[in-house]
Design a protein around this motif. Sequence first.
Motif, PDB file in Angstrom:
ATOM      1  N   ILE A 114       0.853  -1.193   0.000  1.00  0.00           N
ATOM      2  CA  ILE A 114       0.000   0.000   0.000  1.00  0.00           C
ATOM      3  C   ILE A 114       0.879   1.229   0.000  1.00  0.00           C
ATOM      4  O   ILE A 114       1.799   1.356   0.813  1.00  0.00           O
ATOM      5  N   SER A 115       0.616   2.142  -0.904  1.00  0.00           N
ATOM      6  CA  SER A 115       1.273   3.446  -0.899  1.00  0.00           C
ATOM      7  C   SER A 115       0.171   4.486  -0.853  1.00  0.00           C
ATOM      8  O   SER A 115      -0.676   4.542  -1.745  1.00  0.00           O
ATOM      9  N   GLY A 116       0.165   5.285   0.191  1.00  0.00           N
ATOM     10  CA  GLY A 116      -0.937   6.231   0.288  1.00  0.00           C
ATOM     11  C   GLY A 116      -0.713   7.317   1.303  1.00  0.00           C
ATOM     12  O   GLY A 116       0.293   7.355   2.016  1.00  0.00           O
ATOM     13  N   GLN A 117      -1.695   8.215   1.350  1.00  0.00           N
ATOM     14  CA  GLN A 117      -1.677   9.290   2.325  1.00  0.00           C
ATOM     15  C   GLN A 117      -1.846   8.726   3.728  1.00  0.00           C
ATOM     16  O   GLN A 117      -2.329   7.613   3.919  1.00  0.00           O
ATOM     17  N   THR A 118      -1.486   9.516   4.697  1.00  0.00           N
ATOM     18  CA  THR A 118      -1.632   9.093   6.083  1.00  0.00           C
ATOM     19  C   THR A 118      -2.222  10.218   6.913  1.00  0.00           C
ATOM     20  O   THR A 118      -2.111  11.394   6.576  1.00  0.00           O
ATOM     21  N   LYS A 119      -2.873   9.801   7.990  1.00  0.00           N
ATOM     22  CA  LYS A 119      -3.211  10.771   9.021  1.00  0.00           C
ATOM     23  C   LYS A 119      -1.949  11.125   9.785  1.00  0.00           C
ATOM     24  O   LYS A 119      -1.052  10.307   9.936  1.00  0.00           O
ATOM     25  N   ASP A 120      -1.883  12.319  10.277  1.00  0.00           N
ATOM     26  CA  ASP A 120      -0.689  12.756  11.000  1.00  0.00           C
ATOM     27  C   ASP A 120      -0.798  12.361  12.474  1.00  0.00           C
ATOM     28  O   ASP A 120      -0.905  13.184  13.364  1.00  0.00           O
ATOM     29  N   ASP A 121      -0.819  11.042  12.720  1.00  0.00           N
ATOM     30  CA  ASP A 121      -0.836  10.562  14.095  1.00  0.00           C
ATOM     31  C   ASP A 121      -0.239   9.162  14.143  1.00  0.00           C
ATOM     32  O   ASP A 121       0.157   8.591  13.130  1.00  0.00           O
ATOM     33  N   SER A 122      -0.188   8.614  15.333  1.00  0.00           N
ATOM     34  CA  SER A 122       0.487   7.327  15.518  1.00  0.00           C
ATOM     35  C   SER A 122      -0.274   6.172  14.912  1.00  0.00           C
ATOM     36  O   SER A 122       0.263   5.065  14.815  1.00  0.00           O
ATOM     37  N   HIS A 123      -1.540   6.390  14.536  1.00  0.00           N
ATOM     38  CA  HIS A 123      -2.338   5.312  13.965  1.00  0.00           C
ATOM     39  C   HIS A 123      -2.301   5.301  12.439  1.00  0.00           C
ATOM     40  O   HIS A 123      -3.056   4.590  11.802  1.00  0.00           O
ATOM     41  N   ALA A 124      -1.406   6.103  11.843  1.00  0.00           N
ATOM     42  CA  ALA A 124      -1.406   6.258  10.392  1.00  0.00           C
ATOM     43  C   ALA A 124      -1.263   4.927   9.677  1.00  0.00           C
ATOM     44  O   ALA A 124      -2.027   4.603   8.759  1.00  0.00           O
ATOM     45  N   MET A 125      -0.279   4.129  10.070  1.00  0.00           N
ATOM     46  CA  MET A 125      -0.054   2.866   9.385  1.00  0.00           C
ATOM     47  C   MET A 125      -1.207   1.909   9.637  1.00  0.00           C
ATOM     48  O   MET A 125      -1.678   1.223   8.729  1.00  0.00           O
ATOM     49  N   VAL A 126      -1.705   1.870  10.878  1.00  0.00           N
ATOM     50  CA  VAL A 126      -2.805   0.971  11.199  1.00  0.00           C
ATOM     51  C   VAL A 126      -4.020   1.300  10.348  1.00  0.00           C
ATOM     52  O   VAL A 126      -4.663   0.421   9.768  1.00  0.00           O
ATOM     53  N   ASN A 127      -4.350   2.584  10.237  1.00  0.00           N
ATOM     54  CA  ASN A 127      -5.508   2.977   9.447  1.00  0.00           C
ATOM     55  C   ASN A 127      -5.332   2.629   7.981  1.00  0.00           C
ATOM     56  O   ASN A 127      -6.296   2.318   7.288  1.00  0.00           O
ATOM     57  N   SER A 128      -4.107   2.682   7.488  1.00  0.00           N
ATOM     58  CA  SER A 128      -3.852   2.406   6.075  1.00  0.00           C
ATOM     59  C   SER A 128      -3.825   0.923   5.765  1.00  0.00           C
ATOM     60  O   SER A 128      -4.020   0.529   4.620  1.00  0.00           O
ATOM     61  N   THR A 129      -3.556   0.091   6.768  1.00  0.00           N
ATOM     62  CA  THR A 129      -3.450  -1.348   6.523  1.00  0.00           C
ATOM     63  C   THR A 129      -4.637  -2.121   7.093  1.00  0.00           C
ATOM     64  O   THR A 129      -4.620  -3.351   7.087  1.00  0.00           O
ATOM     65  N   TYR A 130      -5.648  -1.404   7.586  1.00  0.00           N
ATOM     66  CA  TYR A 130      -6.847  -2.087   8.049  1.00  0.00           C
ATOM     67  C   TYR A 130      -7.349  -3.037   6.961  1.00  0.00           C
ATOM     68  O   TYR A 130      -7.558  -2.645   5.812  1.00  0.00           O
TER      69      TYR A 130
END
Length: 557
Positions: A114-130
């Motif tokens: 996955i290559s994508g935008q992220t939220k600027d917080d510690s959950h960025a990767m988790v939200n992107s890989t859900y």
Amino acid sequence: MNATAVVRDDGFEVWAPTQAPEEALRVAAAITGMPVETGRLHPTQMGGGFGRRLHSDAIAQAVAVAKTMRGTPVKLVWSREETMRHGIYRQSAMVRMRAGFNANGRLAAWTHRISGQTKDDSHAMVNSTYGADSILFSIPNILVDWAAEPLGVPVGLMRGVGNSIDVFAIQSFLGELAHQAGSDAYRFQRALLDPATTPPEVPLLEFDQPLPSAERAGRLRAVLDEAAKRSNWDTPMPRGRGRGIAAHEYQGGFYAVVVEVTLDGHGSLKVDRVLVVADVGMLGNPRNAEAQVEGGVAFGLSSALYGRISFEDGMVQQGNFDTYELLRADAMPDVQIHWITDRQFWGDVSQGAVSVVPPALTNAIYDAWRAANPQAARLRSRPLAARDMMAVRKINLSINGEQHSAEVDEDTPLLWVLRDVFGLVGTKYGCGIGACGCCTVHIDGEAAFACLTPIGSLEGRNVRTIEGLSPDGTHPLQRAWIEEQVPQCGYCQSGQLMRAAALLAHNNAPTREEIIAEMHANLCRCGTYQRIVKAIERAGALIRGATIRPDESRSSG
């Protein structure tokens, strides 16, 4: 977006619809410069927040204005255009999927990047890989990889969070793998959901129930089986209709969705039915749970069909519901919901269907296309454009003097329709970009590149291929080609002949310079250019009935 605020010397108050009241209070305190304890937040009814009201930007603006007007309540209401053009948008992403089969035809390796935008917080990767790193498939080698790609666009969570990206990729990819394996999407996925061979420690996401991986796989397979049964999966659909399936685990709930669609071939898509089978544990209020799933279906369809935000010169182009469409009542399908409720805990009912509906939809569209064209392309991006719905339609045209029709993706190059649908393999593939001339045919008498000509542009037109140049191979060009011994490998020669024939049809006495200029579009790796020119000169003479002297017309070797 809206908020009301008042700032006094000894404290502040805010009235606002928010999904994050504690965060909103902290934001307001920071702007006023006062301790959090001096503030009061009054959460108001907010309607559908869907993740947008996790953000406190409108509250911050109202408090900032109120700070300059001490003691005066300030009510802030953004217009629809302001709300849409200053939004917090769902993350954009590109997903690359790869898989490998072993010698027994079973999946042995799976890569999900996955290559994508992220939220600027510690959950960025988790939200992107859900949804990506918790798959329950019996695949011995699984790699999930993530790379942040900041784009400068405010990004947040949409209903369904990261699952909306990854489930679409996974379930679409499974359909492609099933086709490659000679199976169907239901049976292929069912075989992967084997409790006996599921990896023992598949990660759990937040809110997931702490069930063993084998039980989770079994639960997901059970809803998949029930959805296939209730949708009459093995019953063929009529022409122009399609059926697609998808399944996924979400926050303690297990969902399988079957979508049925009708395509008329002229840009009209009708979603006829959406069947949802869900195992969500206990149901406190079944009717409210059904409403949540129905809303999730509508949300998923809107996202798949219309949810586009585009930018020009840094500005969002959409401003209101005339340019940002949502699903309306006349497009809402018949939604049928079946519950499996034999567990003593709570699973999600509000978001699970959102992520599973889009891949079931595109799988259904592909199913409708494939019946007419086995070479139909998969839909791999969202939202779907209007042209995607026009992909299959009946094209009527004349080929070599005979009437033909083909029901294919209207963007399919003529080259592949000639070769794969009609078996006219004399037209060759060389480059696919109109740079070599191997695929040259005649369209209404003019030379054209078949690799660049979409079949949809040929309704009612006349196409001529090398097979139609002459029924017995006696066209003057073919005779001249033999006399001059033009071919070496021969691969490009059908394209050379067709371009030369178009030239001579308009001018049977071209000069050498005119021949070279016209034939410039066609490459010959063997370098037979001199013989090609001589053969065209000879063919022109044959057409004119002129006398040919061998010592003048033939190449010297």
